[in-house]
Design an enzyme around this catalytic site. Structure first.
Site, PDB file in Angstrom:
ATOM      1  N   GLU A 356      39.851  48.119  41.869  1.00 36.59           N
ATOM      2  CA  GLU A 356      41.303  47.885  41.873  1.00 36.59           C
ATOM      3  C   GLU A 356      41.943  48.018  40.491  1.00 36.59           C
ATOM      4  O   GLU A 356      42.735  47.164  40.096  1.00 36.59           O
ATOM      5  CB  GLU A 356      41.592  46.479  42.434  1.00 36.59           C
ATOM      6  CG  GLU A 356      41.084  46.284  43.839  1.00 36.59           C
ATOM      7  CD  GLU A 356      41.218  44.854  44.339  1.00 36.59           C
ATOM      8  OE1 GLU A 356      41.622  44.695  45.505  1.00 36.59           O
ATOM      9  OE2 GLU A 356      40.918  43.895  43.592  1.00 36.59           O
TER      10      GLU A 356
HETATM   11  C1  TNX Z   1      39.327  42.470  46.840  1.00 32.59           C
HETATM   12  S1  TNX Z   1      36.734  43.686  46.997  1.00 32.59           S
HETATM   13  C2  TNX Z   1      38.769  42.301  45.582  1.00 32.59           C
HETATM   14  C3  TNX Z   1      38.794  40.970  44.966  1.00 32.59           C
HETATM   15  C4  TNX Z   1      39.481  39.955  45.814  1.00 32.59           C
HETATM   16  C5  TNX Z   1      39.090  40.166  47.256  1.00 32.59           C
HETATM   17  C6  TNX Z   1      39.623  39.140  48.192  1.00 32.59           C
HETATM   18  C7  TNX Z   1      36.989  43.863  45.508  1.00 32.59           C
HETATM   19  C8  TNX Z   1      36.043  44.701  44.821  1.00 32.59           C
HETATM   20  N1  TNX Z   1      38.054  43.269  44.935  1.00 32.59           N
HETATM   21  O1  TNX Z   1      39.406  41.044  43.686  1.00 32.59           O
HETATM   22  O2  TNX Z   1      39.108  38.681  45.395  1.00 32.59           O
HETATM   23  O3  TNX Z   1      39.548  41.425  47.655  1.00 32.59           O
HETATM   24  O4  TNX Z   1      39.093  39.298  49.466  1.00 32.59           O
END
Ligand code: TNX
Length: 540
Positions: A356
């Site tokens: 992300e």
């Molecule tokens: C996505 S999955 C994220 C996390 C969040 C999570 C909550 C991923 C690699 N990153 O930063 O905590 O969703 O479900």
């Protein structure tokens, strides 16, 4: 099994067992064994499916019970082969698990002759090499318990099976009434995947060493062998870095909701690693970058492109922060952090996050991952990253962790191995149902059945068994504040992930599993676990 000359001194005992069981040839490879155990043979072994009173999770690869039993008594002794401190430690671990509830002395010693009747005996010599690095063979007769494995890890996992063959009350920390009876027979068992993991996010909410140790003990019971610690994110930096002390002092000083946060000193972290290691669990440290870095950016202004440190963040948004990828100081920072953590971490992996990175332009992101990959390698570690890293050109040793799928295929196309953590099946922070008070639901609701009924080799198009290192279930902790919360979201779903990672895919069946899982209710209670009593499971 006892053909090896080095185990000659136990030949009397071996003869005893040979009389009871005609064992499958030691040279039989695991795949062949699986089919051999589904065939009818002319041997006197009474083969049954897991009998109604046996409820081992994860389901062993092969099981044959005789209908007889072995009973632990006040005279039972534990013997291990001499000359191996590691085997002595494994024997000690077994004794410590069994003593509180049985109130038996269970003396543990190195065996110098054939162990007397009534003993438990742990051995690596003369064991079947085809059982592999983590496999074991557990042979129980009315006279003795023999656990044999090519490596100590296999003995450790075999002990978990032994624990689960005993009545649930054995997990209690206070004396309980026996009898402490085990079903006699032979279990030959080995894992499907080498990676069976859980991730704990200690950044959004911090959990101290005692809580992590308790989790490690619970993971071990289900043969989980990786604990991935998400040590940094926007809301908190959780490990002392001596060359950048403000990361922990300032960056670790709060958490989601504004609580006091916390961090592990290097000594505490090293102790956790050693504790996990004594349970055959490898800790995988993650420092998430270049996004998810607000806690670091708040601690050192020079890591920001504008040179201004943002305030600490206690909300739950994602995707707003980025290290400044044009500044050389950023790479010095990464090198120092990786260097200090790598030096404390004997395991071969370093996880760079990489998910992300919405606040980082893609070309810069790609160049960053490629540069950091070499930094990680220069400190002797293999890089792992969330699947977004597959947009970069990966070294062959790098591993992508799949959470939505699309970019995982790109990793596979490059020839890299993947860890499967599909959010809609394997995220421990997803609610069980709309009524679950904790958790999120962006990837869906995951009831116990949903968590169990999927297969890593078919869940994502284009990713097959040969690309997969294993499975991992992440627990993100935006809404998770206490150990009781961790347990509630983790159990019993983690037991399903443990079985998906360990047990043969063939024969995995929800109806059979749910009744076996139901028998773990009283075991989890004896362990004091705050688990979710799903109405899908016939709890005992
Ligand atoms: C996505 S999955 C994220 C996390 C969040 C999570 C909550 C991923 C690699 N990153 O930063 O905590 O969703 O479900």
């Amino acid at each position: 099994m006892f053909a090896n000359p080095s185990s000659q001194k136990y030949s009397a005992l071996a003869a005893l067992f040979a009389a009871t069981f005609i064992l499958t040839s030691c040279r039989t490879p695991p795949e062949a064994l699986m089919s051999a155990h589904t065939r009818e043979t002319a041997t006197p072994i009474r083969k049954t499916a897991i009998t109604p009173t046996i409820a081992v999770i994860p389901r062993p690869a092969s099981v044959a019970f005789t209908g007889e039993t072995f009973t632990l008594t006040a005279d039972t002794q534990i013997f291990v082969e001499p000359d191996s401190p590691e085997l002595l430690a494994v024997g000690q671990y077994l004794a410590e698990r069994l003593r509180p509830a049985t109130a038996y002395p269970l003396p543990m010693q190195a065996a110098t002759g054939a162990p007397p009747p009534g003993s438990i005996y742990l051995t690596t010599s003369g064991s079947d090499p085809t059982l592999g690095e983590e496999g074991y063979e557990l042979t129980v007769t009315p006279q003795a318990v023999i656990l044999s494995a090519p490596y100590p890890a296999g003995l450790f996992w075999g002990i978990q099976t032994l624990r689960q063959l005993l009545p649930p009350a054995v997990e209690s920390l206070t004396p309980q009434a026996g009898p402490w009876t085990l079903p006699a027979g032979t279990i030959r068992d080995w894992p499907r995947f080498p990676w069976r993991g859980m991730m704990l996010d200690v950044s959004r909410h911090f959990f101290g060493p005692a809580e992590v140790r308790r989790l490690i003990d619970l993971l071990a019971l289900y043969k989980i062998n990786r604990l991935h610690l998400h040590l940094s994110d926007d809301q908190g930096w959780r490990i002392e870095i001596r060359s950048w002390p403000n990361l922990a002092f300032h960056g670790g000083s709060t958490q989601v909701g504004g609580g006091p946060g916390g961090y592990y000193t290097q000594e505490e972290y090293a102790d956790l690693i050693a504790y996990a290691r004594s349970r055959y669990i490898i800790i995988v440290p993650e420092i998430d970058m270049p996004g998810h870095t607000n806690a670091a950016l708040a601690s050192y202004p020079e890591l920001n492109c504008d040179g201004v440190a943002p305030p600490l963040y206690t909300g739950t948004e994602v995707g707003f922060s980025s290290l400044c990828l044009e500044k050389e100081v950023t790479y010095r920072f990464v090198d120092d952090v990786v260097s200090e953590i790598a030096a404390l971490t004997p395991g071969p992996y370093f996880h760079i996050g990489g998910d992300e990175a919405m606040a980082t332009p893609l070309p810069q992101y790609i160049a960053f991952v490629e540069r950091v990959q070499h930094i990680v390698q220069s400190h002797g570690k293999q890089m792992i990253g969330w699947e977004e890293i597959a947009q970069a050109s990966l070294l062959s040793t790098s591993i992508a962790q799949v959470w939505h799928g699309g970019m995982g295929r790109e990793a596979v196309r490059q020839g890299n191995r993947v860890i499967m953590s599909p959010a809609f099946k394997a995220y421990l922070d997803m609610k069980y149902t709309p009524d679950t008070p904790l958790g999120l639901h962006w990837a869906g609701y995951i009831e116990v059945r949903d968590a169990y009924e999927w297969d890593p080799a078919t869940v994502a198009e284009g990713i097959g068994e040969e690309h997969i290192l294993g499975v991992e279930a992440p627990l993100w902790t935006e809404t998770i504040q206490t150990m009781a919360d961790i347990e509630w979201m983790t159990f019993p779903r983690l037991m399903g992930y443990a079985e998906i990672g360990w047990s043969p895919a063939s024969g995995r069946d929800w109806e059979e599993y749910r009744s076996r899982l139901g028998r773990h209710g009283s075991r989890l209670e004896a362990l004091g676990v705050n688990f979710y009593r799903s109405p899908q499971v016939p709890w005992e």
